[in-house]
Design a protein around this motif. Structure first.
Motif, PDB file in Angstrom:
ATOM      1  N   VAL A 184     -10.598   8.226   7.349  1.00  0.00           N
ATOM      2  CA  VAL A 184     -10.458   9.303   8.340  1.00  0.00           C
ATOM      3  C   VAL A 184     -11.373  10.461   7.939  1.00  0.00           C
ATOM      4  O   VAL A 184     -11.171  11.085   6.894  1.00  0.00           O
ATOM      5  N   ARG A 200       4.679   7.132  -0.257  1.00  0.00           N
ATOM      6  CA  ARG A 200       3.250   7.032   0.052  1.00  0.00           C
ATOM      7  C   ARG A 200       2.652   8.380   0.445  1.00  0.00           C
ATOM      8  O   ARG A 200       1.802   8.458   1.341  1.00  0.00           O
ATOM      9  N   PRO A 255       1.344  -0.972   3.315  1.00  0.00           N
ATOM     10  CA  PRO A 255       2.640  -0.859   4.012  1.00  0.00           C
ATOM     11  C   PRO A 255       3.012  -2.124   4.791  1.00  0.00           C
ATOM     12  O   PRO A 255       4.189  -2.436   4.925  1.00  0.00           O
ATOM     13  N   VAL A 278      -1.476   1.116   8.973  1.00  0.00           N
ATOM     14  CA  VAL A 278      -1.973   2.498   8.991  1.00  0.00           C
ATOM     15  C   VAL A 278      -2.836   2.766  10.226  1.00  0.00           C
ATOM     16  O   VAL A 278      -3.006   3.914  10.628  1.00  0.00           O
ATOM     17  N   THR A 291      -0.729   4.134  12.796  1.00  0.00           N
ATOM     18  CA  THR A 291      -0.607   5.577  12.569  1.00  0.00           C
ATOM     19  C   THR A 291      -1.853   6.302  13.066  1.00  0.00           C
ATOM     20  O   THR A 291      -1.777   7.327  13.725  1.00  0.00           O
ATOM     21  N   ALA A 292      -3.004   5.735  12.732  1.00  0.00           N
ATOM     22  CA  ALA A 292      -4.259   6.423  13.014  1.00  0.00           C
ATOM     23  C   ALA A 292      -4.627   6.405  14.489  1.00  0.00           C
ATOM     24  O   ALA A 292      -5.076   7.417  15.028  1.00  0.00           O
ATOM     25  N   ASP A 310      -3.448  14.586   8.569  1.00  0.00           N
ATOM     26  CA  ASP A 310      -4.446  13.595   8.973  1.00  0.00           C
ATOM     27  C   ASP A 310      -4.315  12.282   8.206  1.00  0.00           C
ATOM     28  O   ASP A 310      -4.861  11.259   8.606  1.00  0.00           O
ATOM     29  N   ILE A 313      -3.384   8.819   6.864  1.00  0.00           N
ATOM     30  CA  ILE A 313      -2.720   7.661   7.479  1.00  0.00           C
ATOM     31  C   ILE A 313      -2.086   6.778   6.419  1.00  0.00           C
ATOM     32  O   ILE A 313      -1.602   5.695   6.706  1.00  0.00           O
ATOM     33  N   LYS A 314      -2.142   7.212   5.176  1.00  0.00           N
ATOM     34  CA  LYS A 314      -1.437   6.565   4.068  1.00  0.00           C
ATOM     35  C   LYS A 314      -1.953   5.168   3.737  1.00  0.00           C
ATOM     36  O   LYS A 314      -1.188   4.272   3.395  1.00  0.00           O
ATOM     37  N   CYS A 315      -3.250   4.980   3.843  1.00  0.00           N
ATOM     38  CA  CYS A 315      -3.829   3.685   3.484  1.00  0.00           C
ATOM     39  C   CYS A 315      -3.916   3.522   1.972  1.00  0.00           C
ATOM     40  O   CYS A 315      -3.958   2.409   1.470  1.00  0.00           O
TER      41      CYS A 315
END
Lengths: 445, 432
Positions: B391, B370, A50, A105, A108-109, B345, B347-349
């Protein structure tokens, strides 16, 4: 030191030289080797990352961070420069919280993105410190391209065109190349003459001749350029500034914020640069923040930004807003100037509160006045003289695709062209992409 | 607080956390610090026979493998057995044991392969009133070239012989430390048992080269331009050790042989895993060499909390997982699971997508926004997505209920059946 922040009027030397040097030192000191390794280790090497999507120049961020973490920082820098030859400036001034880091990300995390901007600076600084240029010029193509404006868009276009072997004539109205990198950014973001070092480093590609003090319309026109070159890229930015259009605008010490920012950047001795005791800046973008913060850093007793909408709509990023308030700048929102008062010089500026209405912003009858002896306007810039024959889109040059204008063999990019976010990084992307299109057009013909 | 006290081959200690024979247990100073920190026992760094002390290199003696943020994952060493005079070590052992009666103190030994040499040292160790001895048949470097360490541990007959000498010449419990640098760990364990060993401890370090200096073109650690193989340990070796411990624990020949588990024990959880696979206690080295002795506090509190949470006593944990260690051929081939991605949960990595799309079964879909979802008709339940996801518990494996249709095969989940009866198994048709 004879003056202090409390000295009335617009005077120099409000702070001693030691304090000024500290105030204008590098805003974000570079990462050390250890810090860079630790920061790089946090990158997850996302698929179709992203952050890359969010970068207007689409730098392959996971790759360059992996290259840092494996001890090949020069390779990392090459990855950056391949997409963005002004990656050094962008690492310093990009609003990363809205771009790469905002989409990380790990934001986000954990709410803590990988420090992409700082890592980019680590990589680009490393390679530039070695004073090596990572690209070589292709054999001369025999084609000539004029690039107007040596700002981010023009430099990016010129470099890419030169790489392809074209001969580039780079015209700029100012005595120094760099455009807003040299004249339009806060001094503490790009200290130590970085913009000029970067231009010199970029020019190592060869094949670019720079003509300083040449302004389009004043020293030559577009038709002449088109006649003498195979293609023209226009990247001269926005020479004009928008006016407030209210009474009192002609008073002394009512100035465009861009003028003040330029003077700070060009000052050989900040202790001799005058600044008001009470400085007011009208606007809500990064220019407003840069002007207000630097006024404060020069020793103004108060610096106040007044923006007509609310904080959430302020074009300056949250990070910029926080930087302003942490520097002692006050931000007043939902107020628009209605009159400037004073005799000779500005003494007060009068604002009316605004409220969002059905048909846009509505001005209320409630007003207030701010004491000010220096008023900066930062309400946007405008195209200077528009070359005839060019179609406009609003107040900018209309472009389609990679910067194609309505005229054959004329491309445009950066702030003077429609679209984009008026960021250094978008200007670089537009200059680069126009250069790719120019190259395809020249070689395909 | 669960009671963590243990009695391992009759050696009592307040908790199952011992320090392995290694640099942290080379002298009284360190051992006393360890006891003060809370360690239940130590195995004193290996003593050799009387005479001119062993010499060590004077350049670097450790190599390392790191993970992210320079976490030490693996350590390799080329240090030899103690290089301090035997007399000094014995005097200190005696004093420490006298001062710390509630803690275990076992002495590691390595002398040449003659009965007289072993007899001589056993007598002197007994005089210290140490709790037991551990025979170092594992050290893979330096001493092996002199016919000791793993040179003994790699020959089951030698293990049996030396173990027997020791049992015949001392009243102390004898723990035989095994080298992993062999093909089948059960053989040396069986040999130790035949020789009368009270227990085995494993693993010793694994032969290794951790890295190569790409400027000097020499293995690391590099001494004067040269390097040699060393013994590998730390978190990276834990899986190898767990398997070897389990192999001995479930081997009918050795299932009753007590095991002291060694190899990458870093947290209470590692210790619990070793014990569940059959270890009566654990020995720790790399973790303290990385973080210091204080980590034992976490190990004690963690194991206690775990046991309390499970309402288990420590002996209930030992061997608890052994019955569930089986051979591949007995695994239920009709057991079906499918990966599930928790979108809250995620995070779209996209690492799961890269792993599955590039290297596995193309069973994850990636939308333009995504959003990553499992294609159950492609998912073979390999678990790789779970393993690469940053995660924890974001991707889980859902167990299909009996009768539920597996979208990949189109068949309902059938009752237990394994390879031994599978139609594709050639030995099944051969038997028919």
């Amino acid at each position: 030191m004879t003056n202090t922040p409390l000295t009335p009027g617009v005077v120099a030397g409000r702070l001693d030289t030691g304090q000024l040097a500290a105030n204008f030192a590098d805003m974000a000191p570079p990462l050390g080797v250890h810090e860079a390794r630790v920061a790089a280790d946090r990158c997850y090497f996302c698929y179709d990352a992203p952050c890359v999507t969010a970068c207007p120049t689409a730098i392959d961020i996971p790759l360059f961070i992996r290259q840092i973490s494996t001890g090949t920082t020069e390779a990392a820098a090459r990855t950056i420069f391949a997409q963005n030859i002004l990656g050094g400036t962008c690492a310093r001034v990009c609003p990363t919280e809205n771009l790469c880091e905002g989409s990380c990300v790990r934001e986000t995390a954990e709410g803590k993105p990988v420090e992409i901007g700082a890592l980019q600076r680590f990589a680009t600084d490393t390679l530039m410190a070695a004073n090596t240029h990572p690209f070589t010029r292709a054999p001369a193509s025999g084609r000539k391209v004029a690039v107007v404006g040596a700002g981010p868009a023009g430099l990016a276009a010129a470099h890419r065109l030169a790489m392809f072997g074209h001969t580039v004539a780079l015209y700029d109205a100012k005595p120094k190349a760099g455009g807003l990198n040299e004249y339009g950014l806060a001094a503490y973001k790009v200290p130590d003459g970085f913009a000029q070092s970067e231009v010199a480093w970029l020019m190592q590609i060869g094949g670019i001749s720079v003509v300083h003090g040449w302004a389009l319309g004043r020293d030559g026109n577009l038709d002449d350029l088109r006649a003498a070159h195979d293609a023209v890229f226009l990247g001269m930015g926005l020479a004009g500034v928008n006016a407030l259009g209210i009474a009192g605008e002609q008073l002394d010490q009512v100035l465009p914020a861009t003028d003040f920012i330029r003077e700070v950047r060009q000052a050989s001795d900040l202790a001799r640069l005058p600044v008001g005791r009470d400085v007011v800046v009208i606007g809500g973008g990064m220019t407003a923040v840069d002007a207000a913060v630097q006024a404060k850093l020069l020793g103004a007793e108060t610096a106040t930004i007044v923006y007509r909408r609310d904080l959430a709509q302020m074009p300056a990023s949250r990070h910029e807003q926080d930087h302003a308030t942490a520097s002692g700048v006050k931000i007043i929102t939902n107020a628009t100037p209605v009159a400037i008062h004073g005799a000779g010089a500005v003494r007060e500026v009068e604002f009316a509160y605004t409220t969002p209405g059905a048909k846009g912003l509505e001005v209320t009858s409630q007003t207030f006045r701010l004491k000010t002896d220096q008023l900066f306007t930062a309400i946007g810039q405008a195209l200077g003289e528009t070359p005839s024959g060019l179609t406009l889109d609003g107040r900018k040059i209309a472009v389609t695709g990679p910067g194609r204008t309505s005229l054959p063999n004329v491309w445009a990019g950066g702030d003077c062209a429609a679209g984009g976010d008026d960021l250094t990084v978008t200007a670089v992307a537009e200059g680069r992409d126009a250069a790719m299109d120019i190259h395809a057009s020249l070689m395909g013909a | 607080m669960a009671d963590l006290s243990t009695s391992f081959v009759g050696i009592k200690s307040p908790n199952p956390f011992w320090l392995a024979s290694a640099p942290p247990t080379d002298k009284a100073y360190n051992v006393v610090r360890a006891y003060k920190a809370g360690w239940g026992g130590v195995v004193w760094k290996t003593l050799g026979e009387d005479g001119p002390p062993v010499v060590n290199v004077n350049g670097p003696r450790y190599g390392a493998v790191w993970g992210a943020d320079r976490r030490l994952l693996g350590l390799n060493n080329i240090e030899l057995i103690t290089d301090r005079p035997l007399e000094v070590n014995l005097r200190e052992i005696k004093q420490v044991k006298r001062d710390w009666k509630d803690r275990a103190l076992v002495v590691s030994l390595m002398v040449p392969c003659t009965e007289d040499a072993w007899k001589a040292i056993l007598k002197r160790v007994e005089e210290t009133e140490a709790d037991g001895i551990e025979l170092n048949f594992g050290c893979p470097h330096g001493m092996a070239e002199r016919g000791m360490g793993s040179a003994v541990g790699q020959v089951p007959e030698y293990i049996e012989m030396v173990t027997r000498w020791c049992k015949e010449n001392t009243r102390m419990p004898v723990i035989v430390k095994l080298t992993p640098n062999i093909a089948d760990i059960r053989k040396p364990a069986e040999a130790a048992l035949r020789g009368g060993a009270d227990a085995v401890s494993l693993i010793n370090t694994i032969n290794s080269i951790t890295s190569v200096d790409l400027d000097l073109f020499a293995p690391e650690p590099t001494l004067d331009g040269k390097g040699t193989h060393g013994g590998y340990c730390g978190p990276a070796v834990k899986p190898i050790s767990l398997n070897m411990v389990a192999e001995i624990a479930r081997n009918p020949e050795t299932r009753n042989l007590p095991i002291s588990g060694i190899g990458g024990v870093t947290t209470w959880r590692d210790a619990a895993e070793f014990m569940a696979l059959g270890a009566g206690n654990v020995q720790v080295c790399t973790a303290v060499m990385t973080y210091g002795f204080k980590i034992v506090e976490e190990m004690i509190s963690g194991l206690s909390q775990y046991l309390d949470g499970k309402n288990m006593a420590l002996p209930d944990l030992v061997r608890r997982a052994v019955p569930n260690v089986t051979d591949w051929q007995y695994l239920n081939l009709n057991y079906v699971t499918k990966a599930v991605i928790n979108q809250d949960d995620c995070i779209k990595c996209g690492r799961c997508y890269a792993a599955c799309e590039d290297t596995s079964h193309q069973a994850i879909d990636m939308s333009a926004e995504r959003v990553f979802t499992i294609k159950e008709e492609e998912c073979v339940a390999c678990n790789l997505c779970v393993d690469v996801c940053p995660v924890e518990n974001c991707i889980t494996m859902r167990e299909l209920a009996p009768g539920e249709v597996d979208k990949r095969t189109g068949k309902p989940v059938a009752p237990y059946a394994n390879w031994t009866t599978h139609p594709n198994n050639p030995s099944v048709s051969a038997a028919e």
